[in-house]
Design a protein around this motif. Structure first.
Motif, PDB file in Angstrom:
ATOM      1  N   HIS A 149      -4.885 -58.057  14.170  1.00 20.36           N
ATOM      2  CA  HIS A 149      -3.915 -57.083  14.671  1.00 20.36           C
ATOM      3  C   HIS A 149      -3.394 -56.180  13.557  1.00 20.36           C
ATOM      4  CE1 HIS A 149      -3.648 -58.457  18.839  1.00 20.36           C
ATOM      5  NE2 HIS A 149      -3.809 -59.669  18.365  1.00 20.36           N
ATOM      6  N   LEU A 150      -4.065 -56.196  12.421  1.00 19.38           N
ATOM      7  CA  LEU A 150      -3.725 -55.278  11.342  1.00 19.38           C
ATOM      8  C   LEU A 150      -4.138 -53.856  11.706  1.00 19.38           C
ATOM      9  CD1 LEU A 150      -5.098 -57.447   8.394  1.00 19.38           C
ATOM     10  CD2 LEU A 150      -2.680 -57.011   8.855  1.00 19.38           C
ATOM     11  N   GLN A 151      -3.486 -52.882  11.098  1.00 16.79           N
ATOM     12  CA  GLN A 151      -3.929 -51.497  11.206  1.00 16.79           C
ATOM     13  C   GLN A 151      -4.913 -51.227  10.068  1.00 16.79           C
ATOM     14  OE1 GLN A 151      -3.058 -50.146  13.852  1.00 16.79           O
ATOM     15  NE2 GLN A 151      -1.139 -51.151  14.408  1.00 16.79           N
ATOM     16  N   LEU A 152      -5.987 -50.478  10.343  1.00 16.21           N
ATOM     17  CA  LEU A 152      -7.008 -50.205   9.335  1.00 16.21           C
ATOM     18  C   LEU A 152      -7.165 -48.707   9.108  1.00 16.21           C
ATOM     19  CD1 LEU A 152      -7.785 -53.212  10.040  1.00 16.21           C
ATOM     20  CD2 LEU A 152     -10.115 -52.547   9.461  1.00 16.21           C
ATOM     21  N   LEU A 153      -7.511 -48.366   7.869  1.00 14.97           N
ATOM     22  CA  LEU A 153      -7.788 -46.974   7.518  1.00 14.97           C
ATOM     23  C   LEU A 153      -9.100 -46.933   6.761  1.00 14.97           C
ATOM     24  CD1 LEU A 153      -5.350 -44.310   6.119  1.00 14.97           C
ATOM     25  CD2 LEU A 153      -7.567 -44.636   5.042  1.00 14.97           C
ATOM     26  N   THR A 154      -9.939 -45.966   7.106  1.00 15.97           N
ATOM     27  CA  THR A 154     -11.206 -45.801   6.401  1.00 15.97           C
ATOM     28  C   THR A 154     -11.449 -44.333   6.079  1.00 15.97           C
ATOM     29  OG1 THR A 154     -13.577 -46.322   6.451  1.00 15.97           O
ATOM     30  CG2 THR A 154     -12.601 -45.556   8.518  1.00 15.97           C
ATOM     31  N   PHE A 155     -12.226 -44.107   5.026  1.00 14.67           N
ATOM     32  CA  PHE A 155     -12.660 -42.765   4.626  1.00 14.67           C
ATOM     33  C   PHE A 155     -14.142 -42.664   4.973  1.00 14.67           C
ATOM     34  CE2 PHE A 155      -9.301 -43.981   1.580  1.00 14.67           C
ATOM     35  CZ  PHE A 155      -8.374 -42.968   1.815  1.00 14.67           C
ATOM     36  N   PRO A 156     -14.505 -42.082   6.122  1.00 19.94           N
ATOM     37  CA  PRO A 156     -15.905 -42.116   6.571  1.00 19.94           C
ATOM     38  C   PRO A 156     -16.892 -41.408   5.649  1.00 19.94           C
ATOM     39  CG  PRO A 156     -14.440 -41.630   8.407  1.00 19.94           C
ATOM     40  CD  PRO A 156     -13.619 -41.527   7.164  1.00 19.94           C
ATOM     41  N   ALA A 157     -16.402 -40.516   4.782  1.00 23.92           N
ATOM     42  CA  ALA A 157     -17.328 -39.843   3.867  1.00 23.92           C
ATOM     43  C   ALA A 157     -17.814 -40.796   2.774  1.00 23.92           C
ATOM     44  CB  ALA A 157     -16.668 -38.622   3.244  1.00 23.92           C
ATOM     45  N   GLY A 158     -17.019 -41.816   2.479  1.00 24.14           N
ATOM     46  CA  GLY A 158     -17.374 -42.725   1.393  1.00 24.14           C
ATOM     47  C   GLY A 158     -16.995 -42.138   0.044  1.00 24.14           C
ATOM     48  N   LEU A 159     -17.546 -40.999  -0.293  1.00 21.25           N
ATOM     49  CA  LEU A 159     -17.210 -40.297  -1.529  1.00 21.25           C
ATOM     50  C   LEU A 159     -16.006 -39.403  -1.310  1.00 21.25           C
ATOM     51  CD1 LEU A 159     -20.775 -39.109  -2.598  1.00 21.25           C
ATOM     52  CD2 LEU A 159     -19.543 -41.113  -3.452  1.00 21.25           C
ATOM     53  N   CYS A 160     -15.345 -39.025  -2.401  1.00 18.66           N
ATOM     54  CA  CYS A 160     -14.267 -38.054  -2.255  1.00 18.66           C
ATOM     55  C   CYS A 160     -14.858 -36.651  -2.081  1.00 18.66           C
ATOM     56  CB  CYS A 160     -13.297 -38.111  -3.425  1.00 18.66           C
ATOM     57  SG  CYS A 160     -13.966 -37.573  -5.002  1.00 18.66           S
ATOM     58  N   SER A 161     -14.043 -35.739  -1.620  1.00 22.38           N
ATOM     59  CA  SER A 161     -14.505 -34.391  -1.257  1.00 22.38           C
ATOM     60  C   SER A 161     -15.104 -33.659  -2.450  1.00 22.38           C
ATOM     61  CB  SER A 161     -13.336 -33.577  -0.706  1.00 22.38           C
ATOM     62  OG  SER A 161     -12.713 -34.224   0.374  1.00 22.38           O
ATOM     63  N   ARG A 162     -16.003 -32.749  -2.148  1.00 21.27           N
ATOM     64  CA  ARG A 162     -16.605 -31.873  -3.146  1.00 21.27           C
ATOM     65  C   ARG A 162     -16.337 -30.411  -2.763  1.00 21.27           C
ATOM     66  NH1 ARG A 162     -17.045 -36.528  -4.720  1.00 21.27           N
ATOM     67  NH2 ARG A 162     -18.782 -37.379  -5.932  1.00 21.27           N
ATOM     68  N   MET A 163     -16.614 -29.502  -3.687  1.00 22.97           N
ATOM     69  CA  MET A 163     -16.448 -28.084  -3.410  1.00 22.97           C
ATOM     70  C   MET A 163     -17.778 -27.511  -2.926  1.00 22.97           C
ATOM     71  SD  MET A 163     -14.876 -25.061  -5.836  1.00 22.97           S
ATOM     72  CE  MET A 163     -13.246 -25.818  -5.817  1.00 22.97           C
ATOM     73  N   ASN A 164     -17.749 -26.827  -1.762  1.00 14.73           N
ATOM     74  CA  ASN A 164     -18.982 -26.269  -1.225  1.00 14.73           C
ATOM     75  C   ASN A 164     -19.282 -24.895  -1.821  1.00 14.73           C
ATOM     76  OD1 ASN A 164     -17.336 -24.399   0.141  1.00 14.73           O
ATOM     77  ND2 ASN A 164     -17.415 -25.530   2.082  1.00 14.73           N
ATOM     78  N   LYS A 165     -20.351 -24.271  -1.360  1.00  8.98           N
ATOM     79  CA  LYS A 165     -20.780 -22.983  -1.918  1.00  8.98           C
ATOM     80  C   LYS A 165     -19.767 -21.877  -1.670  1.00  8.98           C
ATOM     81  CE  LYS A 165     -25.712 -24.055  -1.481  1.00  8.98           C
ATOM     82  NZ  LYS A 165     -27.009 -23.670  -0.845  1.00  8.98           N
ATOM     83  N   GLU A 166     -18.939 -22.046  -0.639  1.00 11.81           N
ATOM     84  CA  GLU A 166     -17.913 -21.053  -0.326  1.00 11.81           C
ATOM     85  C   GLU A 166     -16.621 -21.284  -1.112  1.00 11.81           C
ATOM     86  OE1 GLU A 166     -19.665 -22.678   2.239  1.00 11.81           O
ATOM     87  OE2 GLU A 166     -21.036 -20.942   2.174  1.00 11.81           O
ATOM     88  N   GLY A 167     -16.629 -22.272  -1.994  1.00 10.81           N
ATOM     89  CA  GLY A 167     -15.439 -22.565  -2.789  1.00 10.81           C
ATOM     90  C   GLY A 167     -14.394 -23.368  -2.043  1.00 10.81           C
ATOM     91  N   GLN A 168     -14.784 -23.988  -0.927  1.00 11.21           N
ATOM     92  CA  GLN A 168     -13.852 -24.800  -0.146  1.00 11.21           C
ATOM     93  C   GLN A 168     -14.041 -26.271  -0.492  1.00 11.21           C
ATOM     94  OE1 GLN A 168     -15.591 -23.527   3.571  1.00 11.21           O
ATOM     95  NE2 GLN A 168     -13.822 -22.232   4.055  1.00 11.21           N
TER      96      GLN A 168
END
Length: 275
Positions: A149-168
């Motif tokens: 009955h615990l609450q869970l949190l996950t980061f589905p990307a696994g890796l942290c965010s990167r910057m795309n070609k548009e600079g986002q």
């Protein structure tokens, strides 16, 4: 009892089996501010993850707020939170402090097993390990938490965010396994958008490493120093609307659903700030 400390050499050797010369370890130790991190750890002594998260926030002068806190599920509602992963360290610490306190310690966060080297978080972090016996132990711990009955949190990307070609700054592709977890364990999904980004140096390293073809994820070495660089910053977390598990897609449709949900997070500041 001797003080437990962050040992970046030990952490690297646990993940990378190739040879690295001693001078390179020493350079990495300076690069990530290992001494400063250990000074911060020593101030906290034997505390749990929720308290540790808040102490780190206070130590660094970080401020944060939850937009749409009224949409957070009640403790008795079994939930799988899914979030983008822009910072790769500080976001996990902030979630441990804020959501961990909201649910009175009844929260577990799935993280890269390297983060388990920060021993104070071992009561709130669930290690994700992909190899060997440790992988089987990791799966068992996660399944036990999902059945509880615990609450869970996950980061589905696994890796942290990167910057795309548009600079986002954007998450990489989301693994759709969280959909299966939610359906199998009858948990609603609540999406969270964490607003923030790392320093330009981090994204430059990520691009250089990708272009070089080097498989070792070298930019992750910078994540501890990115935590130090978060000093004095303000972050916002946006809470999305819950998605009941009976409405979740079939396994065949789960990958497209996962990417659509990921992409939708980036509209949350505009969508929920107007409410």
């Amino acid at each position: 009892m001797s003080e437990k400390k962050i040992d970046i050499k030990k952490a690297i050797q646990s993940k990378y089996k190739g040879y690295l010369p001693g001078f390179l370890y020493r350079w990495i130790q300076r690069l990530i501010h290992e001494d400063e991190l250990n000074q911060m750890m020593e101030l906290q002594h034997e505390v749990g993850g929720v308290a540790m998260g808040q102490k780190i926030i206070d130590y660094l002068g970080i401020t944060c707020e939850i937009i749409g806190a009224e949409r957070l599920p009640k403790p008795e509602e079994r939930t799988l939170f899914v979030s983008n992963h822009p910072l790769g360290g500080a976001d996990g610490v902030i979630y441990a402090a804020l959501l961990g306190a909201h649910y009175e310690g009844q929260l577990r966060i799935m993280v890269n097993d390297v983060l388990m080297n920060v021993y104070q978080f071992q009561d709130i972090f669930l290690p994700i390990n992909k190899y060997g016996q440790q992988a089987r132990q990791s799966i068992q711990l996660i399944n036990q938490a999902l059945e509880s009955h615990l609450q869970l949190l996950t980061f589905p990307a696994g890796l942290c965010s990167r910057m795309n070609k548009e600079g986002q700054v954007r998450d990489t592709e989301w693994l759709p396994s969280f959909v299966r977890m939610a359906v199998q364990h009858q948990r609603q999904i609540v999406p969270l958008y964490f607003e923030g980004q790392n320093s330009p140096r981090f994204y430059r390293w990520a691009k250089l490493r990708a272009r070089s073809g080097w498989k070792f994820n070298a930019e992750l070495i910078l994540l501890p120093s990115e935590l130090i660089r978060a000093k004095g910053k303000h972050y916002r977390i946006y809470v999305g609307d819950p998605i009941p598990y009976p409405t979740l897609p079939s396994p065949k449709e789960a990958p497209a659903f996962a990417q659509h949900l990921r992409d939708s997070l980036y509209s949350y500041p505009q969508k929920y700030s107007q409410l």
